[in-house]
Design an enzyme around this catalytic site. Sequence first.
Site, PDB file in Angstrom:
ATOM      1  N   ASN A  16       0.768  -1.093  -0.008  1.00 24.78           N
ATOM      2  CA  ASN A  16       0.060  -0.124   0.116  1.00 24.78           C
ATOM      3  C   ASN A  16       0.846   1.219   0.085  1.00 24.78           C
ATOM      4  O   ASN A  16       0.456   2.290  -0.676  1.00 24.78           O
ATOM      5  CB  ASN A  16      -1.021  -0.062   1.274  1.00 24.78           C
ATOM      6  N   LEU A  89       0.169   0.867  18.115  1.00 17.80           N
ATOM      7  CA  LEU A  89      -0.668   1.877  18.390  1.00 17.80           C
ATOM      8  C   LEU A  89      -0.229   3.283  18.367  1.00 17.80           C
ATOM      9  O   LEU A  89       1.061   3.296  19.163  1.00 17.80           O
ATOM     10  CB  LEU A  89      -1.208   1.415  20.062  1.00 17.80           C
ATOM     11  N   HIS A 106      -7.754  -0.348   7.102  1.00 14.38           N
ATOM     12  CA  HIS A 106      -8.323  -1.612   7.613  1.00 14.38           C
ATOM     13  C   HIS A 106      -8.805  -2.361   6.790  1.00 14.38           C
ATOM     14  O   HIS A 106      -9.438  -2.071   6.242  1.00 14.38           O
ATOM     15  CB  HIS A 106      -8.914  -1.216   9.002  1.00 14.38           C
ATOM     16  N   ASP A 147      -8.269   0.879  15.758  1.00 10.39           N
ATOM     17  CA  ASP A 147      -9.422   0.629  14.585  1.00 10.39           C
ATOM     18  C   ASP A 147     -10.959   1.371  15.166  1.00 10.39           C
ATOM     19  O   ASP A 147     -11.947   1.048  14.813  1.00 10.39           O
ATOM     20  CB  ASP A 147      -9.811  -0.576  14.473  1.00 10.39           C
ATOM     21  N   GLU A 176      -7.824  -2.086  -1.622  1.00 10.26           N
ATOM     22  CA  GLU A 176      -7.180  -1.136  -0.750  1.00 10.26           C
ATOM     23  C   GLU A 176      -6.150  -0.381  -1.993  1.00 10.26           C
ATOM     24  O   GLU A 176      -5.920   0.909  -1.706  1.00 10.26           O
ATOM     25  CB  GLU A 176      -6.163  -2.005  -0.013  1.00 10.26           C
TER      26      GLU A 176
HETATM   27  C1  GAR Z   1      -2.893  -3.872   4.543  1.00  7.24           C
HETATM   28  O1  GAR Z   1      -3.928  -5.042   4.312  1.00  7.24           O
HETATM   29  C2  GAR Z   1      -3.697  -3.202   5.865  1.00  7.24           C
HETATM   30  O2  GAR Z   1      -5.141  -2.953   5.579  1.00  7.24           O
HETATM   31  C3  GAR Z   1      -3.436  -4.079   6.835  1.00  7.24           C
HETATM   32  O3  GAR Z   1      -1.893  -4.585   6.700  1.00  7.24           O
HETATM   33  C4  GAR Z   1      -1.792  -4.651   5.611  1.00  7.24           C
HETATM   34  C5  GAR Z   1      -0.348  -4.085   4.930  1.00  7.24           C
HETATM   35  O4  GAR Z   1      -0.114  -4.646   3.857  1.00  7.24           O
HETATM   36  N1  GAR Z   1      -3.388  -3.020   8.159  1.00  7.24           N
HETATM   37  C6  GAR Z   1      -4.002  -3.737   9.175  1.00  7.24           C
HETATM   38  O5  GAR Z   1      -4.289  -4.796   9.501  1.00  7.24           O
HETATM   39  C7  GAR Z   1      -4.135  -2.544  10.390  1.00  7.24           C
HETATM   40  N2  GAR Z   1      -4.927  -3.271  11.666  1.00  7.24           N
HETATM   41  P1  GAR Z   1       1.104  -3.838   2.819  1.00  7.24           P
HETATM   42  O6  GAR Z   1       2.304  -3.901   3.870  1.00  7.24           O
HETATM   43  O7  GAR Z   1       1.315  -4.777   1.753  1.00  7.24           O
HETATM   44  O8  GAR Z   1       0.606  -2.520   2.528  1.00  7.24           O
END
Ligand code: GAR
Length: 191
Positions: A16, A89, A106, A147, A176
């Site tokens: 992301n 956090l 999230h 969250d 996302e």
């Molecule tokens: C994403 O899916 C994001 O939504 C999640 O971590 C992933 C990171 O992926 N976040 C959470 O779960 C926050 N509670 P990435 O490193 O490939 O972007």
Amino acid sequence: MRKKKIAVFASGSGTNAEKIFQYFEGRQDVEVSLLCCNKPGAYVLERAHKYHVASLVFSRDDFYHGTSVSDKLKAESTDLIVLAGFMWLVPDYLVAAFENRIVNIHPALLPKYGGKGMYGMHVHNAVKEAGESESGITIHFVNNRYDEGDIIEQFSCELDPNDSPEDIARKVQKLEHENYPKVVDNLVLKY
Ligand code: GAR
């Protein structure tokens, strides 16, 4: 007009984060000026390097008891903090300094499947276990509880009863990547 500055916080792979670096690359009015990371060696640091985004790596002690992170954000004149797979956090001092200027993504439709321990595949396993017919993403402001900040936007996808947790993860990740950079763009231009 002054260029708007974004700091992205990430802990892991950073797909992301990379979509956000890519989206704002070459923009005259908005810049991702910093990647903040709590894991030395995380792959997101390589992604930042590839897009010429400066990075700051910090320890738990720096983050919760030091001033190096907030000093750097101030020095950069950061307008918006974007959490992209950041697993700690956010401490009160940072929430207070950036009120309504910290956003998170999230991988579920909050308020379902949120809270401490609900991240990554834990979320998709729980969604599968519950037999949900849809899942999705929530982009929300960050407060000092996991969250629970005000929701900015949600996007959903249909689930098939045969979808595995990995299939759900793929559908959610697609949402996302398609939506987070655009929502961040709309938001940062308001500051
Ligand atoms: C994403 O899916 C994001 O939504 C999640 O971590 C992933 C990171 O992926 N976040 C959470 O779960 C926050 N509670 P990435 O490193 O490939 O972007």
